[in-house]
Design an enzyme around this catalytic site. Structure first.
Site, PDB file in Angstrom:
ATOM      1  N   HIS A 281       0.829  -1.214   0.000  1.00 33.52           N
ATOM      2  CA  HIS A 281       0.000   0.000   0.000  1.00 33.52           C
ATOM      3  C   HIS A 281       0.858   1.255   0.000  1.00 33.52           C
ATOM      4  O   HIS A 281       0.613   2.194   0.766  1.00 33.52           O
ATOM      5  CB  HIS A 281      -0.963  -0.011   1.171  1.00 33.52           C
ATOM      6  CG  HIS A 281      -1.928  -1.161   1.144  1.00 33.52           C
ATOM      7  ND1 HIS A 281      -2.767  -1.390   0.078  1.00 33.52           N
ATOM      8  CD2 HIS A 281      -2.159  -2.150   2.036  1.00 33.52           C
ATOM      9  CE1 HIS A 281      -3.496  -2.470   0.314  1.00 33.52           C
ATOM     10  NE2 HIS A 281      -3.138  -2.960   1.502  1.00 33.52           N
ATOM     11  N   HIS A 529       2.880  13.022   1.638  1.00 34.41           N
ATOM     12  CA  HIS A 529       1.456  12.911   1.969  1.00 34.41           C
ATOM     13  C   HIS A 529       0.699  12.096   0.930  1.00 34.41           C
ATOM     14  O   HIS A 529       1.168  11.929  -0.171  1.00 34.41           O
ATOM     15  CB  HIS A 529       0.836  14.298   2.079  1.00 34.41           C
ATOM     16  CG  HIS A 529       1.350  15.069   3.264  1.00 34.41           C
ATOM     17  ND1 HIS A 529       2.009  16.267   3.133  1.00 34.41           N
ATOM     18  CD2 HIS A 529       1.334  14.779   4.579  1.00 34.41           C
ATOM     19  CE1 HIS A 529       2.347  16.700   4.337  1.00 34.41           C
ATOM     20  NE2 HIS A 529       1.958  15.821   5.226  1.00 34.41           N
TER      21      HIS A 529
END
Length: 529
Positions: A281, A529
């Protein structure tokens, strides 16, 4: 509007002459008159085809080193005239303008010229003017004119003509018009982007990006989202340029995670030894160096075996058979490496669902480039995070100096932290990650998660203490309070690397001194981010 338009006259002007002769012969065999320019006309004549020069149609020779040849009413009138508009046709007849039913143009190789590192003047000369003008004219008039801008569409056009008695349907012309406008848009984006860089304009008033479809994807991050993968035309080795040796088609998430893994492992120079990164991920669950690729893989795997299951594995060296066998001990989605030995490919051949990608090289982790992200109503653009850190760049801020081994582990952990979602905490020991805390709203939570994962892994390995004991730790941003340092000490860390710059740096340094930690500041952060 007539649906089917017979192709009686074609203007062909191409820089990429791949397949040109066979294509032109097929058109001529179908009764299409050939009109052409410069080098294209010469190539057609040398192949024995009958071709008329554009200069004969316009009454003006090519001039100014070929800069002026097709910018003429005899050309643009033939492309833009509405065949069902009597006023247009009267004007065409009175000025001797013959209709052009098919335009075949591929543009000067501007992108390729830039990619080769050509100088400014050479790049300028490879900006096509007449080509885009003709493409836009023909595409606008797709009610009557067929436009071909890609060599790959030659066969589709010939098949369309065969199905329609040497004519094309409105649906086909409309489809080709969309392709044509996308091509000129991408071309202009390449030119404007290059020029912004050439003149040192970091924030141009208008910014355009373009890509070429690599593959439609089954879906995006989730099954209800449509998705596709596009190449940007750069020569950066990676997923876009990779050869897939086996396995089913890559998914949206596979591509995203594989890119993250390969960019991370590229931080480590293969001349200094093999390195392996395992990604899940988009976050690393294990990264390590080793004396061999298989050792690096096993050390990376031993950081977080649970998360590694179903992950992505990236290597900075050629994949060998022994490492391939180790990887196949658990389920792995994708393996990407600069290359793979015959033995490694043979090992993977028994795992038909495992995708193997080879790239022929590593991306330069220090290279400049742009990254962008969409937001509501716009997009953000920034330079790639290509900052690198060396020992000479570090500032020791504690009484205790880090040892040579700690310095190596600190820089290793710092390189990994650059690729971990913020807030990021990376524990490392002996050039291997031993605990990673990623993507938390609080830095101290990331600190605790990394420690907890280390404890879980120690238990699985039958060890009596957490792997973080004696570790070096990287934090992608500064510690706002001393509690983060205290948590690291409680985890057994001995050295810390962080940007510094907090209002409470003095308190953080005092805590490190009190707890016997060595700490260095980088003056640089790595938010992701």
């Amino acid at each position: 509007m007539t649906d089917r338009i017979p192709l009686k006259r074609a203007l062909i002007s191409v820089s990429d002459k791949t397949g040109l002769i066979d294509f032109a012969r097929a058109l001529a065999a179908r009764g299409v008159e050939l009109l052409s320019t410069g080098g294209t006309a010469k190539a057609l004549r040398e192949a024995g085809l009958t071709v008329r020069d554009v200069a004969d149609a316009t009454g003006f020779p090519e001039m100014m080193d070929g800069r002026v040849k097709t910018l003429h009413p005899a050309v643009h009138g033939g492309l833009l005239a509405l065949r069902d508009n009597e006023e247009h046709m009267v004007a065409a007849r009175s000025h001797g303008i013959a209709m052009i039913d098919l335009l075949v143009v591929n543009l000067y190789p501007f992108e390729e010229t830039v990619a080769k590192g050509a100088d400014y003047a050479d790049c300028i000369e490879n900006i096509d003017i007449g080509g885009p003008a003709m493409i836009r004219a023909a595409a606008k008039n797709h009610a009557f004119v067929t436009t071909i801008v890609d060599v790959g569409d030659y066969a589709a056009l010939l098949a369309e003509m065969d199905e329609n008695d040497d004519a094309t349907s409105h649906a086909f012309r409309q489809h080709q018009a969309q392709i044509a406008y996308a091509r000129t848009a991408a071309y202009d984006a390449a030119v404007s982007g290059w020029m912004a860089q050439a003149v040192g304009e970091d924030t141009p008033r208008r910014r355009s990006f373009a890509g070429t479809l690599a593959q439609p994807l089954r879906y995006g991050e989730n099954p209800h989202q449509a998705a596709a993968f596009y190449r940007d035309g750069s020569d950066r080795p990676g997923v876009a340029s990779a050869k897939q040796w086996q396995g089913k088609e890559l998914s949206y998430n596979n591509i995203n995670d594989t890119d993250a893994a390969f960019e991370l492992v590229a931080e480590f120079d293969p001349a200094e030894g093999p390195a392996v990164a395992i990604i899940k991920h988009a976050n690393p669950c294990g990264v390590a160096r080793g004396a061999s690729a298989v050792e690096a893989y096993r050390r990376a795997y031993d950081c977080d075996r649970t998360s590694a299951f179903g992950g992505i594995v990236a290597l900075n060296t050629v994949l060998d058979g022994e490492t391939a066998r180790a990887i196949t001990e658990i389920f792995t989605e994708v393996v990407i490496a600069p290359g793979a030995s015959d033995e490694a490919r043979e090992v993977f051949a028994a795992k038909k669902n495992l995708r193997l990608l080879t790239t022929g090289g590593l991306p330069d982790a220090g290279a400049a480039g742009l990254a962008f992200r969409q937001v509501a109503g716009g997009f953000l653009v920034q330079g790639r995070d290509n900052a690198r850190m060396t020992r000479a760049d570090l500032k020791v801020v504690t009484r205790r100096q880090p040892s040579e081994q700690e310095l190596g582990d600190l820089l290793f952990a710092w390189s990994v932290a650059k690729h971990v979602k913020s807030n990021a905490i990376v524990y490392a020991r002996d050039m291997a990650t031993v605990g990673i805390g990623a993507g938390q709203m609080s830095r101290i939570d990331s600190t605790r998660i990394g420690k907890r994962k280390s404890e879980d892994m120690a238990e699985a390995l039958g060890l009596d203490q957490a792997l973080t004991i004696g570790s070096a730790v990287a934090s992608d941003a500064f510690f706002p309070f001393a509690d983060g340092i205290e948590a690291l000490a409680a985890a057994g860390a001995r050295a810390v690397i962080q940007p510094g710059g907090s209002m409470r740096d003095d308190e953080v340094i005092e805590a490190a001194d009190r707890l016997g930690l060595a700490m260095v500041f980088t003056g640089q952060r790595h938010f992701r981010h």
